[in-house]
Every structure is written in C-alpha cells, then in structure tokens.
Design a protein around this motif. Structure first.
Motif, PDB file in Angstrom:
ATOM      1  N   LEU A  30      -2.905  -4.342   2.209  1.00 46.28           N
ATOM      2  CA  LEU A  30      -4.099  -3.881   1.511  1.00 46.28           C
ATOM      3  C   LEU A  30      -5.357  -4.452   2.164  1.00 46.28           C
ATOM      4  N   PHE A  31      -5.318  -5.738   2.508  1.00 44.50           N
ATOM      5  CA  PHE A  31      -6.452  -6.358   3.188  1.00 44.50           C
ATOM      6  C   PHE A  31      -6.725  -5.683   4.531  1.00 44.50           C
ATOM      7  N   LEU A  94     -16.111  -9.422  -3.096  1.00 41.75           N
ATOM      8  CA  LEU A  94     -15.551  -8.295  -2.342  1.00 41.75           C
ATOM      9  C   LEU A  94     -15.795  -6.963  -3.040  1.00 41.75           C
ATOM     10  N   LEU A  95     -15.592  -6.915  -4.349  1.00 44.72           N
ATOM     11  CA  LEU A  95     -15.837  -5.677  -5.081  1.00 44.72           C
ATOM     12  C   LEU A  95     -17.311  -5.290  -5.008  1.00 44.72           C
ATOM     13  N   VAL A 194     -11.106   1.125  -5.730  1.00 41.99           N
ATOM     14  CA  VAL A 194     -10.137   1.215  -6.836  1.00 41.99           C
ATOM     15  C   VAL A 194      -8.921   0.341  -6.560  1.00 41.99           C
ATOM     16  N   LEU A 195      -8.405   0.375  -5.333  1.00 46.25           N
ATOM     17  CA  LEU A 195      -7.233  -0.439  -4.990  1.00 46.25           C
ATOM     18  C   LEU A 195      -7.528  -1.931  -5.120  1.00 46.25           C
ATOM     19  N   PHE A 199      -5.590  -4.509  -7.608  1.00 47.48           N
ATOM     20  CA  PHE A 199      -4.584  -5.390  -7.009  1.00 47.48           C
ATOM     21  C   PHE A 199      -5.120  -6.681  -6.393  1.00 47.48           C
ATOM     22  N   LEU A 200      -6.443  -6.819  -6.240  1.00 46.44           N
ATOM     23  CA  LEU A 200      -6.968  -8.040  -5.622  1.00 46.44           C
ATOM     24  C   LEU A 200      -6.922  -9.192  -6.620  1.00 46.44           C
ATOM     25  N   PRO A 201      -6.147 -10.246  -6.334  1.00 49.70           N
ATOM     26  CA  PRO A 201      -6.058 -11.382  -7.265  1.00 49.70           C
ATOM     27  C   PRO A 201      -7.406 -12.090  -7.414  1.00 49.70           C
TER      28      PRO A 201
END
Length: 472
Positions: A30-31, A94-95, A194-195, A199-201
């Motif tokens: 994902l990263f 990040l978001l 959205v991902l 899913f990002l902790p």
C-alpha cells in the motif's frame, strides 16, 4: 483536536500498545502504491510542455517554468513539511497531504490561466512530499532485519511513478488533451486517500525530543553537524544523483538530435529502459539486509562507475547507451537503498529529519547534474557531459571510502577512533534475536507519554538489550 482525530479514525486502525500492528507485505505494498501515484504529480507536465504552450498561447521558454515550479514546491515541502513526521501523528499528516494534492490537482485540470496553473503547480509540489513521510515511517515500523527490503519495495514504487507519469502523459498528448492526465491523477489520488483512511495504522507522534515545530526545523539543519555518517551518505547520494540525472537529461538531446531524430513519444518510450531500476530494487533490498549498508553502498557506486565508463567509451552508440542504463540503474538503486537504511539507524526519534536532509541533498545533486550536464553537452558535446558524470561517481566513491563502516559518530577524522568489531548499530541487527531487536525498536519509537504521544525518555534503552552504541 486529538479527540476529534481519534473519533474520525476507524477502530481497527487505532494504536493499541498492547497489540501493536504488524508491518506486513500488504501494508508495505500500500505504501509503495501510494508513493507511485503521488510522486507522479511532479512529472506529468514534463512530456506535455508543447501542448501546454499551445493551450496557454506562450512560448517554450515560458511554459518551461511549470516543471521548475513543481520542483521548487517539492523542495519547499521537503524543508518545511517532511520534518513534521518527527512531531505529529503520521496518519493525520499523510491523509492531509494526499487530500491537499488531490484538491489542488482539480485546479490543474480546469484552470485556463497560465499564472494560476503555475501557482497550483508549485503548491502541488509542496504537497507531494508524501513519499518522504512514508519512508521514515517504514524505517520506524519495519523489523530491522527487513528494513532494506521494505524500503526497496517503496523505492520501486517511487521509480515506477516517475516512469508512469512520463510515459502516460507522453502517450495522452497524442490521443487527447492534457486535461485528461490530470483527471486521471485526481481519480487515482482519491482512491489512495480512501485506502489510506481505511488501512493506514494510527501510530502516536514522537514527542520524547521535546521540540516545537521551529525547533524541529532548526534541529534538521543541525543534524549535519552531529552525524558524520549522515553527511557522508548525503554527499554520496547527491553526487550519484547528479551523474544519474545528467545522463537522462543529455540523452534526451542526443536521441532527439540529428544522430537519431526520435520524436517525444519515442524518447518517452526509451525511458522505459528505466524499468530495470524498478525490478532491481526489491532484490537489492534483500541483499542489503544481508550485508552492511556501507559495503552495499560501495558496490552500488562501483557498478554505476562501470556504466558511466561504458557510456564514455562508447560515445553516441546505442550499443553502449543501453548497457549504461542497466549498470546505472542497478548501481543507483543499490547505493540509495543502502544509504537510506544506514541513516535510519542513527536516531529513531529523528528519522523524518534525517531523511529530509538526505532527500534535499539528492534534490540538489539532481539540480546540479541537470544544469551542469546540459551546459556541457550543448557547448562541448556528449563526451564532456559524460566526463562530468564519471567525475561525480568517482567523487562519490571517495566519500564512500572516507569513513570506516563502523566508525564512531563522535569522530570526524577518516578511519580514526574506536571501531566496533560486530555489526554496527543501525546497519545489521540480526546479531540480536529478531524478537528482541524488533521489540527494542518498537519500545523506543512508540512508548506513550501522558498525552498519548510517543515518549522516548521513558522507554528502555536499546543498549540495555545488548546492542552496540550508535555508530555507523
């Protein structure tokens, strides 16, 4: 503010010190995907400058400011935003960055004024530092014995993003208008947003250093006076980047000149040979996890030197240019991953600031390679620009050999001072059992203070678990 952010965070990604997240392949992938389609923002405009000039009714010199402004914005973001990874919660940062770049790209797709397009390009560059927040986060989350492998996968995404942007934008120029590439970018970034939300902790912020934002910025510069290994790695990668970008800029002139006469699409497709770097990065990461990064960096610089010498000896023959690309890609990828792993072992509290210095030097190297290489090529030809590239790699090798692989950080004199006879801290930690090593780093990075932020002043020292003092 913290309560609002927590309320908006899905339960399954909230930080729980009793049950920490495992940084596995899915999150690493994902990263890498996020890195691919955010860094591409910097390169979409380069192959479509002719179409942009026609659309805005200006000459090539004026429209050439657009990629320059994007790069200037990126440099600004590196200096002012990426160090925030050592101060605030990375999930929120990040978001915010991806949301900002997505909204700004909407402007690029619809604006009809050149000045507005240039201003938006600058701010898109500022918000495109997402990969430089992700890479230090990987340094925090990945197990030490897998750190280079994890970084390599993200590096593959970075290289793939550069290739995809150039090839896709060049192809679209022949099929439709430039607006379409920006609509594509909006859609892809929205999916990434959205991902990441799902899913990002949400790991706690690092607060054990006790620094404010301006203190973080000041300490970023002071890192260069504290860690000689950081200076060494920055100089190596900066010089290697200068030689690397020198080739790609001057080869555009070579391929488009009278010797070959390629058009812009054919030159863009020629860049697909850079896919070698994308494929090599994961393999290089696995090798570096088994070596010390100093040795891997030396090997990478040496391989790149072979490629540059082949290019210098072969002149303007494609038979020499193609193997040159192969050796350059392998060498450049290997040394950059090795040096990045090496600097991430210096200070768990300061990985974002250390990385900011590292990437700024790479950026400066690219600027030098592009400017000097172009002048040498246009005035003296291919051999002069290739001689410059060989000199850059040679100087990088000198810097690589200027310090012992296990020299203490409080000693600046080359090959002097105490040297460790085991794996240096931050380079190869498999001398400890993996569970002990991983737990030591997690305790260091994520021990929570009274406000829920990470507090290294209360965490057990790594040295108490048997790890050598920090010395790379």
């Amino acid at each position: 503010m913290n309560k609002l952010v927590r309320a908006l965070t899905p339960v399954h990604v909230r930080f729980n010190p009793e049950k920490p997240f495992v940084f596995g392949t899915w999150l690493n992938l994902l990263f890498a995907i996020c890195t691919t389609f955010t860094v591409a923002n910097l390169y979409y405009s380069q192959p479509i400058l002719n179409q942009l000039a026609d659309a805005f009714g200006v000459d090539d010199a004026r429209v050439g400011r657009i990629p320059t402004l994007s790069q200037a914005g990126y440099a600004t973001g590196l200096a002012l935003i990426s160090p925030l990874g050592d101060l605030v919660r990375r999930r929120f940062l990040l978001l915010s960055l991806v949301l900002s770049s997505t909204c700004l790209t909407i402007g690029l797709a619809v604006v009809s004024n050149l000045e507005a397009f240039e201003a938006l390009s600058f701010f898109v560059g500022v918000s495109t530092v997402t990969p430089q927040v992700l890479l230090p986060l990987i340094g925090d989350l990945a197990a030490p014995e897998r750190r280079a492998t994890a970084l390599a996968l993200c590096m593959s995404g970075l290289l793939l993003g550069i290739l995809i942007a150039r090839v896709l934008a060049g192809a679209i120029q022949y099929a439709t208008t430039y607006h379409v590439i920006y609509y594509f970018s909006i859609g892809v970034q929205a999916v990434i947003l959205v991902l990441l939300y799902l899913f990002l902790p949400d790991y706690p912020a690092k607060r054990g250093h006790g620094l404010s934002y301006f203190g973080i910025l000041r300490s970023t510069a002071l890192m260069l006076f504290r860690y000689p290994t950081l200076v060494q790695s920055c100089m190596i990668s900066g010089l290697m980047s200068a030689s690397f970008i020198n080739f790609w800029v001057t080869s555009t002139f070579l391929l488009g000149g009278p010797q070959y006469g390629y058009n812009s699409l054919e030159i863009g497709l020629f860049a697909l040979l850079g896919i070698v770097g994308v494929c090599v990065a994961p393999m290089a990461g696995r090798v570096i996890d088994r070596w010390t990064p100093w040795h891997a960096s030396l090997v990478g610089c040496s391989i790149s030197m072979i490629g540059q010498l082949v290019g210098l000896a072969s002149g303007i023959s494609l038979g020499g240019v193609i193997p040159q690309i192969f050796f350059m890609d392998v060498g450049q990828t290997t040394q950059q991953i090795a040096n990045q792993k090496r600097i991430f072992g210096l200070d768990p509290l300061a990985r974002a600031r250390v990385n900011a210095n590292f990437i700024i030097f790479i950026f400066l190297g690219q600027t030098m390679g592009s400017g000097v290489g172009t002048r040498l090529y246009t005035k003296y030809g291919w051999y002069a620009s290739q001689g410059f590239a060989v000199g850059c790699v040679g100087l990088a090798l000198v810097f690589c050999l200027s310090r012992a692989p296990d020299q203490d950080e409080d000693v600046w004199v080359p090959w002097r001072g105490r040297q460790h006879h085991g794996p240096p801290a931050g380079e190869k930690l498999s001398s400890l059992s993996p569970p002990a090593t991983l737990q030591a780093e997690k305790d260091t990075a994520f021990q929570k203070g009274p406000d829920g932020a990470a507090d290294l002043t209360r965490s057990p020292s790594i040295e108490s678990l048997g790890r050598a003092p920090t010395a790379l």
